[in-house]
Scaffold this motif. Structure first.
Motif, PDB file in Angstrom:
ATOM      1  N   LEU A   9       0.809  -1.214   0.000  1.00  0.00           N
ATOM      2  CA  LEU A   9       0.000   0.000   0.000  1.00  0.00           C
ATOM      3  C   LEU A   9       0.846   1.269   0.000  1.00  0.00           C
ATOM      4  O   LEU A   9       0.474   2.275  -0.604  1.00  0.00           O
ATOM      5  N   SER A  10       1.987   1.212   0.682  1.00  0.00           N
ATOM      6  CA  SER A  10       2.836   2.405   0.803  1.00  0.00           C
ATOM      7  C   SER A  10       3.821   2.563  -0.344  1.00  0.00           C
ATOM      8  O   SER A  10       4.340   3.643  -0.577  1.00  0.00           O
ATOM      9  N   GLY A  11       4.118   1.462  -1.023  1.00  0.00           N
ATOM     10  CA  GLY A  11       5.122   1.505  -2.085  1.00  0.00           C
ATOM     11  C   GLY A  11       6.542   1.407  -1.558  1.00  0.00           C
ATOM     12  O   GLY A  11       7.502   1.580  -2.312  1.00  0.00           O
ATOM     13  N   LEU A  12       6.686   1.146  -0.271  1.00  0.00           N
ATOM     14  CA  LEU A  12       8.008   0.992   0.345  1.00  0.00           C
ATOM     15  C   LEU A  12       8.283  -0.491   0.557  1.00  0.00           C
ATOM     16  O   LEU A  12       7.353  -1.281   0.722  1.00  0.00           O
ATOM     17  N   ASN A  13       9.567  -0.831   0.587  1.00  0.00           N
ATOM     18  CA  ASN A  13       9.852  -2.238   0.865  1.00  0.00           C
ATOM     19  C   ASN A  13       9.816  -2.487   2.372  1.00  0.00           C
ATOM     20  O   ASN A  13       9.919  -1.555   3.180  1.00  0.00           O
ATOM     21  N   ALA A  14       9.647  -3.745   2.735  1.00  0.00           N
ATOM     22  CA  ALA A  14       9.480  -4.120   4.138  1.00  0.00           C
ATOM     23  C   ALA A  14      10.681  -3.717   4.980  1.00  0.00           C
ATOM     24  O   ALA A  14      10.523  -3.305   6.139  1.00  0.00           O
ATOM     25  N   SER A  15      11.884  -3.790   4.434  1.00  0.00           N
ATOM     26  CA  SER A  15      13.065  -3.429   5.219  1.00  0.00           C
ATOM     27  C   SER A  15      13.054  -1.943   5.570  1.00  0.00           C
ATOM     28  O   SER A  15      13.471  -1.553   6.656  1.00  0.00           O
ATOM     29  N   ARG A  16      12.556  -1.107   4.673  1.00  0.00           N
ATOM     30  CA  ARG A  16      12.462   0.327   4.947  1.00  0.00           C
ATOM     31  C   ARG A  16      11.451   0.575   6.070  1.00  0.00           C
ATOM     32  O   ARG A  16      11.667   1.382   6.960  1.00  0.00           O
ATOM     33  N   ILE A  17      10.337  -0.127   6.027  1.00  0.00           N
ATOM     34  CA  ILE A  17       9.318   0.020   7.068  1.00  0.00           C
ATOM     35  C   ILE A  17       9.877  -0.424   8.420  1.00  0.00           C
ATOM     36  O   ILE A  17       9.694   0.260   9.430  1.00  0.00           O
ATOM     37  N   ARG A  18      10.587  -1.553   8.440  1.00  0.00           N
ATOM     38  CA  ARG A  18      11.204  -2.018   9.693  1.00  0.00           C
ATOM     39  C   ARG A  18      12.238  -1.014  10.192  1.00  0.00           C
ATOM     40  O   ARG A  18      12.365  -0.789  11.388  1.00  0.00           O
ATOM     41  N   PHE A  19      12.976  -0.377   9.273  1.00  0.00           N
ATOM     42  CA  PHE A  19      13.946   0.642   9.652  1.00  0.00           C
ATOM     43  C   PHE A  19      13.246   1.818  10.337  1.00  0.00           C
ATOM     44  O   PHE A  19      13.678   2.278  11.391  1.00  0.00           O
ATOM     45  N   TYR A  20      12.150   2.303   9.738  1.00  0.00           N
ATOM     46  CA  TYR A  20      11.413   3.414  10.334  1.00  0.00           C
ATOM     47  C   TYR A  20      10.860   3.016  11.706  1.00  0.00           C
ATOM     48  O   TYR A  20      10.841   3.823  12.628  1.00  0.00           O
ATOM     49  N   GLU A  21      10.451   1.782  11.820  1.00  0.00           N
ATOM     50  CA  GLU A  21       9.967   1.291  13.119  1.00  0.00           C
ATOM     51  C   GLU A  21      11.101   1.299  14.143  1.00  0.00           C
ATOM     52  O   GLU A  21      10.939   1.768  15.272  1.00  0.00           O
TER      53      GLU A  21
END
Length: 135
Positions: A9-21
């Protein structure tokens, strides 16, 4: 929602999302019994805010100050406005520097184009560089 759906939905990869988390930018992530992350619907809005803010030149540290409070989930109005105003001021300073750099480059281009007739390109380059030293 799971990380795969959020990534899609965001167009970001999962590793980027985990990084932001990991950076504390995405909060209230639940861990299920199987270890999978479960993101709230608000995470998608947060990711869009992060993307827009980074495009505007915000660092992750600056972003951290602008996002809703971790405990209450609400924005601090005064900090939000002050942070946005600071970024606008920084952008204005950057615009001034860019305009000055642009003017200098345009001047160099004009000097290069104004090569005296019969002057070799190498000699012209030396002439233009010499004129820059005197500025």
């Amino acid at each position: 929602m799971k990380i795969g759906e959020l990534a899609q939905l965001s167009g970001l990869n999962a590793s980027r999302i985990r990084f932001y988390e990991a950076q504390g930018l995405i909060r209230q992530v639940e861990r299920q019994a199987n270890g999978y992350r479960r993101y709230p619907a608000q995470a998608l809005q947060t990711l869009e805010l992060i993307r827009c803010a980074q495009q505007a030149g915000f660092s992750l540290e600056e972003l951290r100050l602008l996002l809703p409070d971790a405990a209450t989930g609400t924005f601090n109005h005064d900090e939000l406005v002050a942070g946005l105003e600071r970024k606008v001021e920084q952008i204005e300073v950057m615009q001034l520097h860019l305009a000055q750099s642009k003017a200098k480059l345009q001047n160099v281009i004009e000097n290069i184009r104004a090569r005296p007739e019969g002057m070799a390109c190498d000699a012209n380059a030396e002439r233009v560089l010499a004129s820059l030293k005197h500025e």
